[in-house]
Design a protein around this motif. Sequence first.
Motif, PDB file in Angstrom:
ATOM      1  N   TYR A   1      82.995 -28.403 -46.638  1.00 25.66           N
ATOM      2  CA  TYR A   1      84.387 -28.405 -46.203  1.00 25.66           C
ATOM      3  C   TYR A   1      84.399 -28.677 -44.702  1.00 25.66           C
ATOM      4  O   TYR A   1      83.912 -27.885 -43.904  1.00 25.66           O
ATOM      5  CB  TYR A   1      85.043 -27.052 -46.496  1.00 25.66           C
ATOM      6  CG  TYR A   1      86.519 -27.002 -46.163  1.00 25.66           C
ATOM      7  CD1 TYR A   1      87.445 -27.721 -46.902  1.00 25.66           C
ATOM      8  CD2 TYR A   1      86.987 -26.217 -45.103  1.00 25.66           C
ATOM      9  CE1 TYR A   1      88.799 -27.676 -46.611  1.00 25.66           C
ATOM     10  CE2 TYR A   1      88.343 -26.160 -44.802  1.00 25.66           C
ATOM     11  CZ  TYR A   1      89.238 -26.899 -45.550  1.00 25.66           C
ATOM     12  OH  TYR A   1      90.585 -26.861 -45.258  1.00 25.66           O
ATOM     13  N   ASP A   2      84.929 -29.846 -44.343  1.00 20.87           N
ATOM     14  CA  ASP A   2      85.006 -30.165 -42.921  1.00 20.87           C
ATOM     15  C   ASP A   2      86.206 -31.061 -42.666  1.00 20.87           C
ATOM     16  O   ASP A   2      86.615 -31.831 -43.527  1.00 20.87           O
ATOM     17  CB  ASP A   2      83.721 -30.821 -42.417  1.00 20.87           C
ATOM     18  CG  ASP A   2      83.274 -32.011 -43.251  1.00 20.87           C
ATOM     19  OD1 ASP A   2      82.162 -32.493 -43.049  1.00 20.87           O
ATOM     20  OD2 ASP A   2      84.056 -32.479 -44.113  1.00 20.87           O
TER      21      ASP A   2
ATOM     22  N   GLN B   1     100.408 -31.399 -47.435  1.00 21.66           N
ATOM     23  CA  GLN B   1     100.933 -30.144 -46.898  1.00 21.66           C
ATOM     24  C   GLN B   1     100.118 -28.955 -47.395  1.00 21.66           C
ATOM     25  O   GLN B   1      99.826 -28.024 -46.629  1.00 21.66           O
ATOM     26  CB  GLN B   1     102.408 -29.987 -47.308  1.00 21.66           C
ATOM     27  CG  GLN B   1     103.059 -28.710 -46.781  1.00 21.66           C
ATOM     28  CD  GLN B   1     102.990 -28.584 -45.265  1.00 21.66           C
ATOM     29  OE1 GLN B   1     103.183 -29.567 -44.548  1.00 21.66           O
ATOM     30  NE2 GLN B   1     102.676 -27.379 -44.780  1.00 21.66           N
ATOM     31  N   TYR B   2      99.722 -29.020 -48.669  1.00 20.04           N
ATOM     32  CA  TYR B   2      98.901 -27.918 -49.196  1.00 20.04           C
ATOM     33  C   TYR B   2      97.520 -27.911 -48.537  1.00 20.04           C
ATOM     34  O   TYR B   2      96.928 -26.850 -48.304  1.00 20.04           O
ATOM     35  CB  TYR B   2      98.779 -28.039 -50.720  1.00 20.04           C
ATOM     36  CG  TYR B   2     100.056 -27.704 -51.450  1.00 20.04           C
ATOM     37  CD1 TYR B   2     100.650 -26.455 -51.279  1.00 20.04           C
ATOM     38  CD2 TYR B   2     100.664 -28.616 -52.304  1.00 20.04           C
ATOM     39  CE1 TYR B   2     101.834 -26.134 -51.954  1.00 20.04           C
ATOM     40  CE2 TYR B   2     101.830 -28.313 -52.968  1.00 20.04           C
ATOM     41  CZ  TYR B   2     102.415 -27.070 -52.782  1.00 20.04           C
ATOM     42  OH  TYR B   2     103.580 -26.742 -53.443  1.00 20.04           O
TER      43      TYR B   2
ATOM     44  N   HIS C   1      93.812 -25.315 -44.674  1.00 22.59           N
ATOM     45  CA  HIS C   1      93.019 -25.381 -43.445  1.00 22.59           C
ATOM     46  C   HIS C   1      93.483 -24.340 -42.426  1.00 22.59           C
ATOM     47  O   HIS C   1      92.662 -23.727 -41.733  1.00 22.59           O
ATOM     48  CB  HIS C   1      93.101 -26.779 -42.839  1.00 22.59           C
ATOM     49  CG  HIS C   1      92.129 -26.997 -41.720  1.00 22.59           C
ATOM     50  ND1 HIS C   1      90.763 -26.954 -41.911  1.00 22.59           N
ATOM     51  CD2 HIS C   1      92.320 -27.225 -40.389  1.00 22.59           C
ATOM     52  CE1 HIS C   1      90.156 -27.181 -40.760  1.00 22.59           C
ATOM     53  NE2 HIS C   1      91.078 -27.318 -39.815  1.00 22.59           N
ATOM     54  N   GLN C   2      94.802 -24.134 -42.331  1.00 18.23           N
ATOM     55  CA  GLN C   2      95.308 -23.098 -41.424  1.00 18.23           C
ATOM     56  C   GLN C   2      94.795 -21.728 -41.828  1.00 18.23           C
ATOM     57  O   GLN C   2      94.388 -20.925 -40.981  1.00 18.23           O
ATOM     58  CB  GLN C   2      96.842 -23.126 -41.422  1.00 18.23           C
ATOM     59  CG  GLN C   2      97.436 -24.343 -40.734  1.00 18.23           C
ATOM     60  CD  GLN C   2      98.942 -24.425 -40.881  1.00 18.23           C
ATOM     61  OE1 GLN C   2      99.538 -23.770 -41.750  1.00 18.23           O
ATOM     62  NE2 GLN C   2      99.579 -25.239 -40.040  1.00 18.23           N
TER      63      GLN C   2
ATOM     64  N   VAL D   1      84.524 -19.830 -48.410  1.00 13.74           N
ATOM     65  CA  VAL D   1      84.493 -21.286 -48.606  1.00 13.74           C
ATOM     66  C   VAL D   1      83.069 -21.798 -48.455  1.00 13.74           C
ATOM     67  O   VAL D   1      82.592 -22.611 -49.267  1.00 13.74           O
ATOM     68  CB  VAL D   1      85.436 -21.992 -47.604  1.00 13.74           C
ATOM     69  CG1 VAL D   1      85.172 -23.504 -47.608  1.00 13.74           C
ATOM     70  CG2 VAL D   1      86.888 -21.717 -47.956  1.00 13.74           C
ATOM     71  N   ILE D   2      82.383 -21.347 -47.421  1.00 14.17           N
ATOM     72  CA  ILE D   2      80.994 -21.779 -47.205  1.00 14.17           C
ATOM     73  C   ILE D   2      80.123 -21.366 -48.380  1.00 14.17           C
ATOM     74  O   ILE D   2      79.309 -22.152 -48.889  1.00 14.17           O
ATOM     75  CB  ILE D   2      80.449 -21.195 -45.885  1.00 14.17           C
ATOM     76  CG1 ILE D   2      81.192 -21.821 -44.694  1.00 14.17           C
ATOM     77  CG2 ILE D   2      78.951 -21.439 -45.772  1.00 14.17           C
ATOM     78  CD1 ILE D   2      80.898 -21.153 -43.375  1.00 14.17           C
ATOM     79  N   THR D   3      80.315 -20.128 -48.843  1.00 11.78           N
ATOM     80  CA  THR D   3      79.535 -19.645 -49.990  1.00 11.78           C
ATOM     81  C   THR D   3      79.843 -20.477 -51.233  1.00 11.78           C
ATOM     82  O   THR D   3      78.934 -20.847 -52.003  1.00 11.78           O
ATOM     83  CB  THR D   3      79.851 -18.168 -50.254  1.00 11.78           C
ATOM     84  OG1 THR D   3      79.542 -17.400 -49.090  1.00 11.78           O
ATOM     85  CG2 THR D   3      79.041 -17.647 -51.439  1.00 11.78           C
TER      86      THR D   3
END
Length: 904
Positions: free
Chosen positions: A153-154, A218-219, A224-225, A237-239
């Motif tokens: 996730y980036d 938008q989602y 991300h926020q 998320v990383i896991t």
Amino acid sequence: MNIPASTYRVQLSSAFPFKALKKIVAYLDEMNISTIYASPVFQARKGSSHGYDVTNPLKINKEIGTLEELQEISEDLRYRGMSWLQDIVPNHMAYDSSNTWLCDVLENGSASPYYEFFDINWKDQKTGERVMAPFLGEALEDVVQKGELTIRYDKDTFNFYYFDNRYPVSIKSYPQIISIIQSIIEKRLSRHNRTYNHLEDIAKGIENTSSNVSNWQQYKVELHQLFEQDEELRDSVITATEIISSSRELLLELLSHQHFQLLYSKNTEKEINYRRFFTINDLICLKMEETEVFDTYHQLIKKLCHNELFNGLRIDHIDGLFDPETYLNRLRKLVGPKQYIIIEKILGWEEALPDLWPIQGTSGYGFLALVNQLYTDINGEQKFTNAYQSINPGKESYEKLVYNKKLFILKERMAGELSNLYDLMLQLGFLKPSQKREVWAEALASFIAAFPVYRIYPKTFPLSSRQIDIIEEAYETALTGQPSLRKELDYIRNIFYGNSDQPVASALCFLQRCQQYTGPLAAKGVEDTIFYIYNRLISHNEVGDSPRHFGIVPTTFHKRMIQREKHAPLSINATATHDTKRGEDARMRINTLSEIPDEWFAKVNEWRHLNNSFKSKPGIPDYNEEYFIYQTLIGALPQTEVSKESFEQRTKDYIRKVLREAKVHTNWSEPDEAYEEAVFNFISSILESQGFMASFKPFSRKTAFWGAIHSLGQCLIKTTAPGIPDIYQGTELWDLSYVDPDNRRPVDYDLRVQILRETKENENNPRYFHKLLENMSDGRIKMFTLFRALRERRLNQKVFDFGEYLPLEITGRLKDHVISYARRLHTDWYIVIIPKCIATFCNDLSIPVGVSIWHDTSIMIPKEAPRSLTNIFTGGQLDINAKLYMHEGLSKFPVAMLKGSNDS
């Protein structure tokens, strides 16, 4: 219209950006160049050395510079009375993670506004409405097993990573990933917390939003926020990405829901569901025939043309487009009548451009071929053919070799494209599923491979007589190769003629689609295969030229120039480009061999025996490859001191490409590195061999000398014949380069500025003039010739743009060794005199000037020509009558450009 007086091609990149270009504008102006001719400047793949892998046509490539820097250069050009010719790439873009349009498609599928921009067969049943992503080094299962495919996730997006390749996860897969994140949060905290519930809302929102990209985005922003604000979520998320990446089942299951299908790169040799540039998987083609695609792609181009930062356009690979004529009409309407427009187009020997295209001509490969053939002695053909047959015995004729290699490329490298064309026949109703696929595919392959030109341009039925002749020639070639397929070939021919049992529109669609592949097939089968196999005289193994031909006589050249003056007087006169197989002066050296076939083949036999012991393995290189190497050294061996190690390494790098393109003992997909290394060892050994070099160097000095004289003539023809002269970067001095990337090496402009300064400072210095002749190996004489000729061209451009081309009659003992013509507009005249095929009478390496060389040879001067002429190279004045003796025109310099006027 802003017609260039001359163009100067530059290859822009991070190694030569706008800042570097800006520094040489004054130099180019002083060289009398009128127009900078730039490689693509739009945002390209990171590290691109050429710019043809565009990722965003609406931005300037940040590695090259900024729009502001381009504007500064434009202002400087305008001040100097110069202009800018821009290369653009409408056929394809890079299949790359930096291609925002394509990534939007991969993420949003049919909801993407760019879904129909790329030439993708979304209805391909094998891939299930997914575009192939054939960039894996092995099968997907093996890649996953090795842990080489991960998810991360980036930049607010989930992406699959395969080494440096990035593929965005479909937005519709986010709920699946979010559910894994939720399960992690539930274990660590509970499902009754704000983050868990917020994730639930995001997942449901994505699931319930039907094909609305703005809502989906938008989602993504909300996710991300939340990710930025909540440390627990970041860890989860990383896991989650680590869990997915380490699970074969999860990875493969998630991949099955994407809008792309990751595959082994070699899969495209048998199947592919998108159109690519030639056989390059990472260049994906556009549907430029669609109005929306055209309008969107050309937004910045339109702006820069209207703001006069661009004064002309060069269209790359026009033959890749579905409907080139419609494209060109749209482009002309978009940019207006003042833009100078040329196209990159390989024409057959007797082929002409369609008359209705709203362009000024081509980028010059046809001109290159004509000059190359002019400097080949047609009298040496039979001896070369006979000798080459002993070097490469038992091989098929050139024509059959072309046909078979195109068939090879189609079946072994482009079988996916062939399969798609067969499927199109089914979809359009020309075939039924019950008919034998293998038979019809074979017939279709045979017909397409037999096309004698890159393509025809059908717009409607009935076809023109020229188009019918080409299809008929292809039919006869295919039938000769596959007589058992007469019935199938007859049927395909009828489709191509519009005489089928299906709607005419379907037949035209199928013919136009086939034509998008005949060009790439010719390029890969001939230019990138046969040009490294058929080695009779490799100077003609060149883009635009053909080894089928072996020289032309001056009358043929004159005839072609008269046609050019009438039909395409503003085409580019190129002799070197970023795509040529070897330097323009290397070709001239190799061409001199045609004048001395007996001596040349005696030397080849001598060297073969001398160097046999240097073959570390018997038969490596084979005799055909060895013969190629000797010709290569004739063309490329420097006559001045250079780094021996550098030349040797450049030669090895080049020969590696030669061997792999030939596809005889090694190739790009499965290289035989042991074979290649044995060839490299042979090259090292002969370059270090005193015995070989003692024999080779004296012979090489002669061909280099003769080639240099021919090169000066080539420069003068390029500058004065109908068309716009083009100088490829750095070729103001001798150009002995190999094919790319060798011909894109950095240019020493400091040296060129210094030499130009010397040339101008010694304008009337006879000592400097003699120094040029005595030291031709440093290339100063070439710059001197170009400088003087380009100056005349720029000062009197209309004579060369619109003036008449007049062949001049030669008489005397050496009449066959001269080409001469005049350019005339109203009362202004230029007479050009150039020697050719000089080896037989300059064997002592004397400059071909004066009465002792030319004796009674003379040029018949038209009675309406001026009686007083000035030699622009020597400054000498000539008073002439009905004839001009060669020794008068060439009294001090080996080529002549004489000017005069009938104005009182």
